[in-house]
Design a protein around this motif. Structure first.
Motif, PDB file in Angstrom:
ATOM      1  N   ILE A   1       0.831  -1.204   0.000  1.00  0.00           N
ATOM      2  CA  ILE A   1       0.000   0.000   0.000  1.00  0.00           C
ATOM      3  C   ILE A   1       0.868   1.258   0.000  1.00  0.00           C
ATOM      4  O   ILE A   1       0.470   2.302  -0.533  1.00  0.00           O
ATOM      5  CB  ILE A   1      -0.965  -0.016   1.202  1.00  0.00           C
ATOM      6  N   GLU A   2       2.057   1.154   0.559  1.00  0.00           N
ATOM      7  CA  GLU A   2       2.968   2.301   0.566  1.00  0.00           C
ATOM      8  C   GLU A   2       3.269   2.765  -0.853  1.00  0.00           C
ATOM      9  O   GLU A   2       3.260   3.965  -1.155  1.00  0.00           O
ATOM     10  CB  GLU A   2       4.260   1.928   1.304  1.00  0.00           C
ATOM     11  N   THR A   3       3.538   1.807  -1.744  1.00  0.00           N
ATOM     12  CA  THR A   3       3.781   2.150  -3.149  1.00  0.00           C
ATOM     13  C   THR A   3       2.535   2.744  -3.786  1.00  0.00           C
ATOM     14  O   THR A   3       2.618   3.703  -4.571  1.00  0.00           O
ATOM     15  CB  THR A   3       4.236   0.901  -3.928  1.00  0.00           C
TER      16      THR A   3
ATOM     17  N   ARG B 188       2.223  -3.926  11.425  1.00  0.00           N
ATOM     18  CA  ARG B 188       3.203  -2.969  10.897  1.00  0.00           C
ATOM     19  C   ARG B 188       2.534  -1.958   9.970  1.00  0.00           C
ATOM     20  O   ARG B 188       3.019  -1.676   8.871  1.00  0.00           O
ATOM     21  CB  ARG B 188       4.319  -3.718  10.176  1.00  0.00           C
ATOM     22  N   SER B 189       1.408  -1.399  10.423  1.00  0.00           N
ATOM     23  CA  SER B 189       0.643  -0.490   9.568  1.00  0.00           C
ATOM     24  C   SER B 189       0.509   0.912  10.148  1.00  0.00           C
ATOM     25  O   SER B 189      -0.213   1.737   9.597  1.00  0.00           O
ATOM     26  CB  SER B 189      -0.761  -1.067   9.327  1.00  0.00           C
ATOM     27  N   GLU B 190       1.215   1.186  11.245  1.00  0.00           N
ATOM     28  CA  GLU B 190       1.061   2.485  11.914  1.00  0.00           C
ATOM     29  C   GLU B 190       1.430   3.645  10.983  1.00  0.00           C
ATOM     30  O   GLU B 190       0.707   4.642  10.902  1.00  0.00           O
ATOM     31  CB  GLU B 190       1.923   2.534  13.186  1.00  0.00           C
ATOM     32  N   LEU B 191       2.560   3.517  10.278  1.00  0.00           N
ATOM     33  CA  LEU B 191       2.981   4.600   9.382  1.00  0.00           C
ATOM     34  C   LEU B 191       2.004   4.782   8.231  1.00  0.00           C
ATOM     35  O   LEU B 191       1.763   5.904   7.774  1.00  0.00           O
ATOM     36  CB  LEU B 191       4.391   4.322   8.844  1.00  0.00           C
ATOM     37  N   LEU B 192       1.420   3.690   7.761  1.00  0.00           N
ATOM     38  CA  LEU B 192       0.433   3.792   6.691  1.00  0.00           C
ATOM     39  C   LEU B 192      -0.797   4.557   7.162  1.00  0.00           C
ATOM     40  O   LEU B 192      -1.331   5.406   6.436  1.00  0.00           O
ATOM     41  CB  LEU B 192       0.019   2.393   6.217  1.00  0.00           C
TER      42      LEU B 192
ATOM     43  N   LYS C 152      -3.211  11.946   6.738  1.00  0.00           N
ATOM     44  CA  LYS C 152      -2.720  13.135   6.025  1.00  0.00           C
ATOM     45  C   LYS C 152      -3.441  13.274   4.683  1.00  0.00           C
ATOM     46  O   LYS C 152      -3.891  14.374   4.309  1.00  0.00           O
ATOM     47  CB  LYS C 152      -1.212  13.017   5.813  1.00  0.00           C
ATOM     48  N   ALA C 153      -3.559  12.144   3.942  1.00  0.00           N
ATOM     49  CA  ALA C 153      -4.217  12.181   2.634  1.00  0.00           C
ATOM     50  C   ALA C 153      -5.711  12.513   2.763  1.00  0.00           C
ATOM     51  O   ALA C 153      -6.276  13.194   1.908  1.00  0.00           O
ATOM     52  CB  ALA C 153      -4.036  10.842   1.928  1.00  0.00           C
ATOM     53  N   GLU C 154      -6.326  12.029   3.838  1.00  0.00           N
ATOM     54  CA  GLU C 154      -7.739  12.356   4.063  1.00  0.00           C
ATOM     55  C   GLU C 154      -7.916  13.854   4.311  1.00  0.00           C
ATOM     56  O   GLU C 154      -8.868  14.467   3.820  1.00  0.00           O
ATOM     57  CB  GLU C 154      -8.293  11.541   5.236  1.00  0.00           C
TER      58      GLU C 154
END
Length: 377
Positions: free
Chosen positions: A216-218, A245-249, A255-257
Motif C-alpha cells: 500500500i505504501e507504493t 506494521r501499519s502504523e505509518l500507513l 494526512k491524505a484524508e
C-alpha cells in the motif's frame, strides 16, 4: 468416495479463506462423485455446513483468555489437534480435507490446501511469531498430507520447487468470485456508496488487509503523483482490516484524508462490498505477492477495470484484461492509474475482457479440480 471437509475457517466475517471453504463446501455437497460428505468443525463432525455466524460473547471471551495465557495457549495447542485426530479416527475410510493448510497428526487419508508460501518467501512481511509457528506447522502438514492443493498454478509450481516435491503430489484448484460480484446499475450502487460519502464511478478502490505484503505504501506514493485535479475528482478508497506494521500507513491515510484525496473505510460489510466494487472507476492492487489474488477477480466480475502488479499469481488471474507493472515501480503505476481513469477506449475494452476472463473461474470448476485431487488419494 467419503470425504470429511474442515470448516473451521467458516466464520463471520467471511475472509478469503473462509469464503473459499464455504463456497467449496457447498459445491462438494451436491457432487454425485462424493457418496458421503461430512464436516469437521472444531472437534465435532456433522452433516451440515456451519453458518458464518459471529462469535458469541462467551466464546469470544474464552478465546481472548486463552490467547492472553501462555499456559492456556499451550494446553490448547496440545489438546485441539488430539481432539481433531480422535474425531477423525472414527472414519478411517474417509478422506479428510483441511482447507487451510493445517493437518492434525494421524489423520489417515488426507488432503491440505496451501494458499500461499508467503511465510517462507516473504517472511519479512509477517510478524516473527506467525512466521515461526506457520513454518513449523506447514512443514508438518506437508509430511502428513497425501495430496496438496493450491489456489493457482503459480503456487503449485512454487510449492513443488521450494520443497522439491514430486509433481503428482500437488494439484491446483483455482478459486472463483462470489455470485454477489457483478455489474450493477448506478441507482443501486448509489443507494449503498452514498452512505459511505462516495459517488458511483468517482473513486478508485483498493481492498485488503493493511499489511506490508499488500504494498500500500507504493500505492499511496503513486497516487500522490497524480495531477491534483484527478486526485480530488477520483479519491482513493481503501477498505480493509487494520493489519500489522501499519502504523505509518495509517498516519499517511490521515494526512491524505485531510488533503481530500483518500478515504479509509476500515472493514466494509460483506453486504456492501459488492456495491463498493461495482461503483469504482478502477480497482488498484499492486500487491507484492498473492497466492491467487481474489480481489482482482471480484473487480473484473463487477465490470471494473483493473491495475495491478505483475507479481506471483496475478498475471494468471487477470490474463490480458488488466494494466500491470512491477510492484515497486511507482512512476509506471502512476501512469497506469491515470490511464485507467481517463482512457475511455481502454476502459471499455478492459471491462469487456475482464468480464470474459472472470467467467473462466467458477466454484464448480474449483470443486471438480478438488475432486480430481481426492481421486489421487
Amino acid at each position: 468416495m467419503k470425504v470429511i471437509f474442515g470448516t473451521d475457517p467458516i466464520k463471520n466475517p467471511l475472509t478469503g479463506i473462509g469464503r473459499y471453504a464455504y463456497e467449496l463446501a457447498n459445491c462438494l455437497s451436491v457432487s454425485p462423485e462424493i457418496s458421503e460428505l461430512l464436516f469437521l468443525h472444531g472437534r465435532k463432525i456433522s452433516r451440515h455446513i456451519p453458518e458464518a455466524k459471529g462469535s458469541n460473547f462467551t466464546s469470544q471471551g474464552l478465546r481472548q483468555m486463552v490467547q492472553r495465557s501462555k499456559l492456556a495457549s499451550k494446553l490448547y495447542g496440545v489438546s485441539a489437534p488430539l481432539l481433531k485426530s480422535f474425531a477423525l479416527k472414527k472414519y478411517p475410510d474417509a478422506i479428510y480435507h483441511s482447507p487451510n493448510f493445517y493437518l492434525p497428526p494421524k489423520t489417515g487419508p488426507s488432503v491440505a490446501t496451501f494458499h500461499d508460501l508467503s511465510v517462507f518467501t516473504w517472511a519479512q512481511c509477517h510478524p516473527a511469531g506467525r512466521v515461526r509457528f506457520m513454518q513449523k506447522e506447514i512443514i508438518l502438514s506437508m509430511k502428513r498430507a497425501d495430496i496438496l492443493i493450491t489456489d493457482s498454478d503459480f503456487t503449485r509450481h512454487e510449492v513443488i520447487e521450494y520443497f522439491n516435491l514430486p509433481t503428482n503430489k500437488v494439484f491446483s484448484a483455482k478459486l472463483a468470485s462470489s455470485g454477489e460480484f457483478y455489474p450493477r446499475d448506478s441507482e443501486s450502487i448509489a443507494s449503498v456508496v452514498t452512505k459511505l460519502g462516495l459517488q458511483p464511478g468517482k473513486y478508485c478502490l483498493f481492498t485488503g488487509s493493511i499489511e506490508p505484503r499488500k504494498n500500500i505504501e507504493t500505492l499511496l506514493s503513486a497516487y500522490e503523483r497524480l495531477p491534483h485535479v484527478i486526485r480530488q475528482a477520483f479519491p482513493l478508497v481503501i477498505s480493509g482490516f487494520k493489519g500489522w506494521r501499519s502504523e505509518l500507513l495509517h498516519t499517511r491515510f490521515e494526512k491524505a484524508e485531510r488533503e481530500g484525496w483518500l478515504r479509509y473505510l476500515g472493514y466494509t460489510k460483506s453486504t456492501e462490498l459488492p456495491y463498493l466494487f461495482a461503483g469504482a472507476a478502477s480497482f488498484l492492487f499492486p500487491s507484492l505477492y498473492e497466492g491467487f489474488g481474489l480481489p482482482v477477480l471480484e473487480a473484473m466480475a463487477s465490470g471494473v477495470p483493473v491495475v495491478c502488479s505483475n507479481s506471483s499469481s496475478l498475471p494468471e488471474v487477470v490474463g490480458d484484461s488488466a494494466l500491470t507493472c512491477a510492484a515497486l515501480d511507482v512512476e509506471t503505476l502512476t501512469l497506469l492509474i491515470q490511464k485507467s481513469i481517463e482512457d475511455n477506449t481502454w476502459r471499455e475494452l478492459a471491462i469487456q475482457k475482464g468480464l470474459i476472463q472472470a467467467k473462466t473461474f467458477s466454484w464448480q470448476r474449483c470443486a471438480a479440480e478438488t475432486i480430481h485431487a481426492y481421486k489421487q488419494v
